[in-house]
Design an enzyme around this catalytic site. Structure first.
Site, PDB file in Angstrom:
ATOM      1  N   CYS A  68      -5.400  -3.123   3.188  1.00 50.81           N
ATOM      2  CA  CYS A  68      -5.078  -2.827   4.584  1.00 50.81           C
ATOM      3  C   CYS A  68      -6.319  -2.879   5.475  1.00 50.81           C
ATOM      4  CB  CYS A  68      -4.344  -1.495   4.663  1.00 50.81           C
ATOM      5  SG  CYS A  68      -3.358  -1.268   6.169  1.00 50.81           S
ATOM      6  N   LYS A 108      -9.519   2.186  -2.389  1.00 47.09           N
ATOM      7  CA  LYS A 108      -9.731   1.657  -1.034  1.00 47.09           C
ATOM      8  C   LYS A 108     -11.060   2.158  -0.478  1.00 47.09           C
ATOM      9  CE  LYS A 108      -7.322   1.516   3.464  1.00 47.09           C
ATOM     10  NZ  LYS A 108      -6.122   2.040   4.190  1.00 47.09           N
ATOM     11  N   GLU A 111       0.829  -1.202   0.000  1.00 48.01           N
ATOM     12  CA  GLU A 111       0.000   0.000   0.000  1.00 48.01           C
ATOM     13  C   GLU A 111       0.868   1.259   0.000  1.00 48.01           C
ATOM     14  OE1 GLU A 111      -3.662   1.951   2.630  1.00 48.01           O
ATOM     15  OE2 GLU A 111      -2.278   0.538   3.591  1.00 48.01           O
TER      16      GLU A 111
END
Length: 267
Positions: free
Chosen positions: A147, A113, A44
């Protein structure tokens, strides 16, 4: 059998230094390709770290530089690339965006995300995506979470119900929550009967927290096929995709589901 060999680039990301990180990506990709993997996975926010402020000043405008770099690697080595994420400026908004390329360098998917990490104020600097995505590499259906996304089992289950076999998880996860990282990525593999390829960054983040590393390749039984420590490394492993069908035949979790029970009961 497709996607047999995977390479995870657990990069030492330098905060606020895009060119250094791009140069390191080229170096690590060249080294990883010595064993001819089928797919490369990046962490990320590998381009600028997690994350310098103001993030808009460090973001890649419409991902132009990032997409050129990742497509070039895919074309040069004829390898699939799951490009971690970068800060991607679209107008005055910044998204935490992943670009996925096939072996010909074609962009096959873009994912923003969807769950932003509220304890660090990520939503103050980034705009959340509003949809999950699946994509196909070498005939294998795949999905991606980034994440904090992995803390939401509903997201992984949605992708599993859409028929993915491999879940990619690029992250910038801190060492102080290492046990959460190791537990969650393994749980997502077991409960969804998926291969999970999880790439965490090395180094430190913008709050001077040490990142956990410990990238991993996990099979649908939850067996750890390969794992790293905290330092920069290239993690490699082989996926025996036929195992997934065998596991589903042995334990029919999806056939035994009772979706009607999981709906919210009206007050």
């Amino acid at each position: 059998m497709f996607l047999v060999k995977a390479a995870i680039l657990q990069m030492q990301v330098v905060l606020g230094e895009p060119q250094k990180n791009i140069d390191n990506l080229y170096r690590m990709a060249a080294k990883a390709m010595a064993t001819r993997p089928d797919v490369l996975l990046l962490p990320e926010l590998w381009r600028q770290g997690f994350y310098p402020r103001p993030v808009l000043s460090y973001a890649d405008a419409d991902g132009h530089e990032t997409r050129a770099a990742l497509a070039g690697i895919a074309q040069k080595y004829q390898v699939n690339v799951v490009g971690g994420t970068v800060a991607n400026a679209i107008g005055d908004k910044v998204f935490n965006t992943s670009y996925i390329f096939d072996r010909l360098g074609h962009l096959v998917a873009t994912y923003h995300k969807t769950h932003l990490f509220s304890p660090s104020g990520e939503a103050d600097d980034f705009t959340a995506g509003d949809s999950l995505v699946t994509f196909t590499l070498d005939g294998v259906k795949c999905g991606i979470l980034v994440c904090y996304d992995v803390r939401f089992p509903e997201a992984a289950r949605r992708l599993a119900l859409d028929g993915i076999s491999v879940l990619f998880v690029p992250s910038a996860w801190p060492l102080k929550r290492l046990i959460h990282w190791q537990t969650l990525i393994r749980a997502r593999a077991i409960e969804n009967q998926l291969f999970v390829l999880a790439c965490n960054a090395a180094g430190t983040d913008g709050s001077n927290q040490k990142l956990a590393g410990h990238s991993a390749i996990i099979d649908p039984w939850g067996e750890i096929l390969a794992t790293a420590d905290e330092e920069e490394t290239i993690l490699q492993g082989n996926l025996r995709l036929a195992v997934q069908a065998q596991i589903k035949d042995t334990m029919n979790v999806f056939g035994d589901r009772r979706p009607a029970l999981y709906k919210k009961t009206p007050n």
